[in-house]
Design a protein around this motif. Sequence first.
Motif, PDB file in Angstrom:
ATOM      1  N   ALA A 115       0.829  -1.208   0.000  1.00 55.50           N
ATOM      2  CA  ALA A 115       0.000   0.000   0.000  1.00 55.50           C
ATOM      3  C   ALA A 115       0.864   1.259   0.000  1.00 55.50           C
ATOM      4  CB  ALA A 115      -0.925  -0.009   1.214  1.00 55.50           C
ATOM      5  N   LEU A 116       1.968   1.214   0.750  1.00 54.14           N
ATOM      6  CA  LEU A 116       2.900   2.345   0.765  1.00 54.14           C
ATOM      7  C   LEU A 116       3.530   2.560  -0.604  1.00 54.14           C
ATOM      8  CD1 LEU A 116       4.268   4.377   2.713  1.00 54.14           C
ATOM      9  CD2 LEU A 116       6.007   2.648   3.126  1.00 54.14           C
ATOM     10  N   LEU A 117       3.896   1.477  -1.272  1.00 56.98           N
ATOM     11  CA  LEU A 117       4.511   1.573  -2.595  1.00 56.98           C
ATOM     12  C   LEU A 117       3.525   2.105  -3.633  1.00 56.98           C
ATOM     13  CD1 LEU A 117       6.811   0.993  -4.586  1.00 56.98           C
ATOM     14  CD2 LEU A 117       5.999  -1.364  -4.710  1.00 56.98           C
ATOM     15  N   VAL A 118       2.293   1.610  -3.619  1.00 58.91           N
ATOM     16  CA  VAL A 118       1.291   2.062  -4.592  1.00 58.91           C
ATOM     17  C   VAL A 118       0.957   3.532  -4.383  1.00 58.91           C
ATOM     18  CG1 VAL A 118      -1.102   1.753  -5.319  1.00 58.91           C
ATOM     19  CG2 VAL A 118       0.349  -0.225  -4.963  1.00 58.91           C
ATOM     20  N   SER A 119       0.860   3.968  -3.143  1.00 54.28           N
ATOM     21  CA  SER A 119       0.576   5.388  -2.877  1.00 54.28           C
ATOM     22  C   SER A 119       1.701   6.280  -3.395  1.00 54.28           C
ATOM     23  CB  SER A 119       0.379   5.597  -1.372  1.00 54.28           C
ATOM     24  OG  SER A 119      -0.712   4.839  -0.890  1.00 54.28           O
ATOM     25  N   LEU A 293      -1.185 -15.427  -0.051  1.00 57.77           N
ATOM     26  CA  LEU A 293      -0.615 -14.111   0.232  1.00 57.77           C
ATOM     27  C   LEU A 293      -0.574 -13.244  -1.022  1.00 57.77           C
ATOM     28  CD1 LEU A 293       0.785 -12.150   2.138  1.00 57.77           C
ATOM     29  CD2 LEU A 293       2.937 -13.330   1.675  1.00 57.77           C
ATOM     30  N   MET A 294      -0.330 -13.845  -2.168  1.00 59.70           N
ATOM     31  CA  MET A 294      -0.266 -13.076  -3.410  1.00 59.70           C
ATOM     32  C   MET A 294      -1.604 -12.412  -3.713  1.00 59.70           C
ATOM     33  SD  MET A 294       1.879 -12.218  -5.735  1.00 59.70           S
ATOM     34  CE  MET A 294       2.095 -11.740  -7.444  1.00 59.70           C
ATOM     35  N   LEU A 295      -2.699 -13.107  -3.442  1.00 61.43           N
ATOM     36  CA  LEU A 295      -4.012 -12.521  -3.683  1.00 61.43           C
ATOM     37  C   LEU A 295      -4.320 -11.414  -2.679  1.00 61.43           C
ATOM     38  CD1 LEU A 295      -6.472 -12.812  -5.546  1.00 61.43           C
ATOM     39  CD2 LEU A 295      -7.504 -14.252  -3.796  1.00 61.43           C
ATOM     40  N   VAL A 296      -3.880 -11.579  -1.439  1.00 62.48           N
ATOM     41  CA  VAL A 296      -4.059 -10.514  -0.445  1.00 62.48           C
ATOM     42  C   VAL A 296      -3.327  -9.252  -0.872  1.00 62.48           C
ATOM     43  CG1 VAL A 296      -3.607  -9.869   1.953  1.00 62.48           C
ATOM     44  CG2 VAL A 296      -4.415 -12.169   1.418  1.00 62.48           C
ATOM     45  N   VAL A 297      -2.100  -9.413  -1.346  1.00 66.19           N
ATOM     46  CA  VAL A 297      -1.327  -8.267  -1.828  1.00 66.19           C
ATOM     47  C   VAL A 297      -1.996  -7.632  -3.044  1.00 66.19           C
ATOM     48  CG1 VAL A 297       0.869  -7.610  -2.879  1.00 66.19           C
ATOM     49  CG2 VAL A 297       0.850  -9.095  -0.885  1.00 66.19           C
ATOM     50  N   SER A 298      -2.517  -8.443  -3.952  1.00 60.37           N
ATOM     51  CA  SER A 298      -3.149  -7.919  -5.165  1.00 60.37           C
ATOM     52  C   SER A 298      -4.401  -7.112  -4.836  1.00 60.37           C
ATOM     53  CB  SER A 298      -3.493  -9.071  -6.107  1.00 60.37           C
ATOM     54  OG  SER A 298      -2.355  -9.817  -6.439  1.00 60.37           O
ATOM     55  N   VAL A 299      -5.239  -7.636  -3.964  1.00 60.27           N
ATOM     56  CA  VAL A 299      -6.462  -6.915  -3.601  1.00 60.27           C
ATOM     57  C   VAL A 299      -6.126  -5.639  -2.843  1.00 60.27           C
ATOM     58  CG1 VAL A 299      -8.586  -7.069  -2.249  1.00 60.27           C
ATOM     59  CG2 VAL A 299      -7.860  -9.006  -3.631  1.00 60.27           C
ATOM     60  N   THR A 300      -5.134  -5.677  -1.973  1.00 58.37           N
ATOM     61  CA  THR A 300      -4.745  -4.476  -1.225  1.00 58.37           C
ATOM     62  C   THR A 300      -4.229  -3.382  -2.158  1.00 58.37           C
ATOM     63  OG1 THR A 300      -4.163  -5.851   0.680  1.00 58.37           O
ATOM     64  CG2 THR A 300      -3.296  -3.610   0.630  1.00 58.37           C
ATOM     65  N   THR A 301      -3.362  -3.739  -3.079  1.00 57.16           N
ATOM     66  CA  THR A 301      -2.854  -2.742  -4.026  1.00 57.16           C
ATOM     67  C   THR A 301      -3.965  -2.196  -4.924  1.00 57.16           C
ATOM     68  OG1 THR A 301      -2.261  -4.563  -5.517  1.00 57.16           O
ATOM     69  CG2 THR A 301      -0.543  -3.721  -4.058  1.00 57.16           C
ATOM     70  N   ALA A 302      -4.914  -3.043  -5.301  1.00 57.57           N
ATOM     71  CA  ALA A 302      -6.021  -2.571  -6.134  1.00 57.57           C
ATOM     72  C   ALA A 302      -6.894  -1.581  -5.375  1.00 57.57           C
ATOM     73  CB  ALA A 302      -6.858  -3.756  -6.617  1.00 57.57           C
ATOM     74  N   VAL A 303      -7.198  -1.868  -4.103  1.00 58.26           N
ATOM     75  CA  VAL A 303      -8.028  -0.947  -3.307  1.00 58.26           C
ATOM     76  C   VAL A 303      -7.317   0.386  -3.099  1.00 58.26           C
ATOM     77  CG1 VAL A 303      -9.054  -0.605  -1.032  1.00 58.26           C
ATOM     78  CG2 VAL A 303      -9.323  -2.791  -2.190  1.00 58.26           C
ATOM     79  N   ILE A 304      -6.030   0.354  -2.787  1.00 60.31           N
ATOM     80  CA  ILE A 304      -5.289   1.604  -2.579  1.00 60.31           C
ATOM     81  C   ILE A 304      -5.190   2.392  -3.888  1.00 60.31           C
ATOM     82  CG2 ILE A 304      -3.088   2.578  -1.874  1.00 60.31           C
ATOM     83  CD1 ILE A 304      -4.745   1.443   0.394  1.00 60.31           C
ATOM     84  N   ALA A 305      -4.979   1.704  -5.001  1.00 57.95           N
ATOM     85  CA  ALA A 305      -4.917   2.399  -6.290  1.00 57.95           C
ATOM     86  C   ALA A 305      -6.255   3.036  -6.636  1.00 57.95           C
ATOM     87  CB  ALA A 305      -4.491   1.417  -7.389  1.00 57.95           C
ATOM     88  N   VAL A 306      -7.356   2.346  -6.355  1.00 54.97           N
ATOM     89  CA  VAL A 306      -8.684   2.923  -6.594  1.00 54.97           C
ATOM     90  C   VAL A 306      -8.892   4.155  -5.722  1.00 54.97           C
ATOM     91  CG1 VAL A 306     -11.144   2.487  -6.229  1.00 54.97           C
ATOM     92  CG2 VAL A 306      -9.758   0.819  -7.443  1.00 54.97           C
TER      93      VAL A 306
END
Length: 665
Positions: A115-119, A293-306
Amino acid sequence: MASNGSAGIRDSPPEPGIFLDEELGSDWYIYESTESTARDDLFPEEIPECHPAISPRMYHTVMAPISLAVIVALSFLVKRRRLRRSCWNGVPGLLSPADLLGPAGPRAAAAAVCALLVSSLCQLPLQPEPLPLVSPASPAARELWKLLALLYYPAFYLPLLACAAPRRRLAYGAGTLLAWGHCAAQLGQRLHCPLGRQLPGLYSALSHVPVLLSLALLSLWYPARLIRSLGRGDGPEPQIPGKSYYRSYLKALLSKRGRKGSSAKMEESLWPRLRSYLRSYVYIPEEGFRIPLMLVVSVTTAVIAVYQVAVLLLAAALPALRAVRAGITKDAAVLLVQLGLLPGTARPGDMERELRTARHYLWALEVCYICSLALCCLLTCAMLLRTLAMHRSNLRALYQGAVLDVFSEARILRPSRGAVVCWIAFSGFQAAFACLGLLIQQVIFFLCFVAFTFLVVIPLQAGTGSLLFGIIRNMWPFWLALVVAVLLQHLLARFQFLEQHSLQTELTNRRALYIVTFLLFPTNVLVGVLAGVWRVVISGLYNAVHLCRLDISLLHRGVETFDPGYHTYCHYLKVEVSQCHPLLKAFCLLLLQPRQTEPPAAPRDTHLEEGLQLTRPAGAARARRLRARWALAYTLLRNPSLAAARKSALADPAANGARLRGPRP
């Protein structure tokens, strides 16, 4: 004469055009001052310079070498290969950020760092200095620094997550210091300079909310892990990662649970079915299964990007609409009346009503924009939650070997070059598709809200007619004829063309059926035109809403391989199932489990009778050994990766729903 002439000229009434120009001219300066005041409130010409105690350049200049030193020290501490024991007691290896193919990875830390990286990457296009360590000399150099920043920020935040990989006390301590340093620097910058100079100042404050929350989570997670590791010494954690999960999964799979029959679902009313449908969009954790874990990371990055894209859209459009609404003048209202966009008044000199109407219309546009953006964010998050539930059901089906329940054709669940590439790009694809879907939904729903507001809500509020009401009023015979034709066909099909027997329904009155079909052909052409328009509309809405979901294809099954999102998801499933099968992992743990030495048997009493020796009860060690062998046999039978190697599968390549040389997705 001169006095009379001057008196006559002074007493003569002014011309209407001159009077109107003077009135508008005097009011022009009034509204011009109002407009400038409003613009100064929203967009001040000179935003006060803010120089925090820790500037972004100083922050990166200090933290980047510290992060590099930490990861190098941990690399020497955790030795991956021992090729030369005489040199540094072994060759050090690079630290991986997390075990993305394992179930026991640091989920909270991985989600927070991603989330920090995507932000940071979402804020990159608006930064005056894309690479904080270097100032761009020209626009071309600025674009080059943007490309270099795409590699710099992942390397900059990698040590924050890599400190959790060694599972040692020293690594947790280094992660604590890094998290506290990042959090203190970011929090100091936000408290000293809450507003930024790019776009509205509110964007700078809102866009840094995920950054502060992620760093706060890391600042609490690493100290908690450090405190837990104090009692275990400086060595690594003794248990095997994921061992408890594999045991719980096998226990939940082997446990006998009563299942409700299908008749209970048929007797459900509308409200329980609606509730179950809504609950399918909410991911509820279940015992014995853990999302990768990969899916957790993917959903988290998608929510933060949205979230970042939504904040950017909100900050880019709302201040402009408010500035236009505050700065609109009477001349602009007159122009809108002449263009027919505003209703005119009976008195030409009264422009206050037109001015209020124009501002009300702009306020309605602002409300439509906010409502459409909120609806798009809710729909995107709901689709992402639905992805978690569907992913769980797909993984369970593939774990059981039911390949055809997930894919349209049989596939071999083995990793390949394309599968590995798709697995690497899965999280990036998920974030990109979510942002693109949000943008498309915002355009579609904003136009729909605007059309509904200006064609239905505002005419009803003002008590005047609209274009939509006029079309419906003038074409009511056409609509009535179509409705009557459709109802007539349904009634005839129900009462005249179908005959109910004891167990089945038969077609009857075929001559009348042919006559009605021929007579209603022109009417059905018109109904087909409306149905075709509705098909285009519903297809566009469905594809726009489900664009962020990679677990379903937006194309037909025959050409679903041309869908890049679904193609990536299929290969991602192949890698996950082949590498993270819990029954296979449980089987490997059983093989690696050391044999327990049994205590020596007590000396037999030779004077006892033979029948007494035969009735001796089995020991606990033998019972454990039997259970382990039975679990081992079960894992071998239920493992889909071994299905193609069995004797029956070699004789019949289509056994168990799989082929030896299946087509690739």
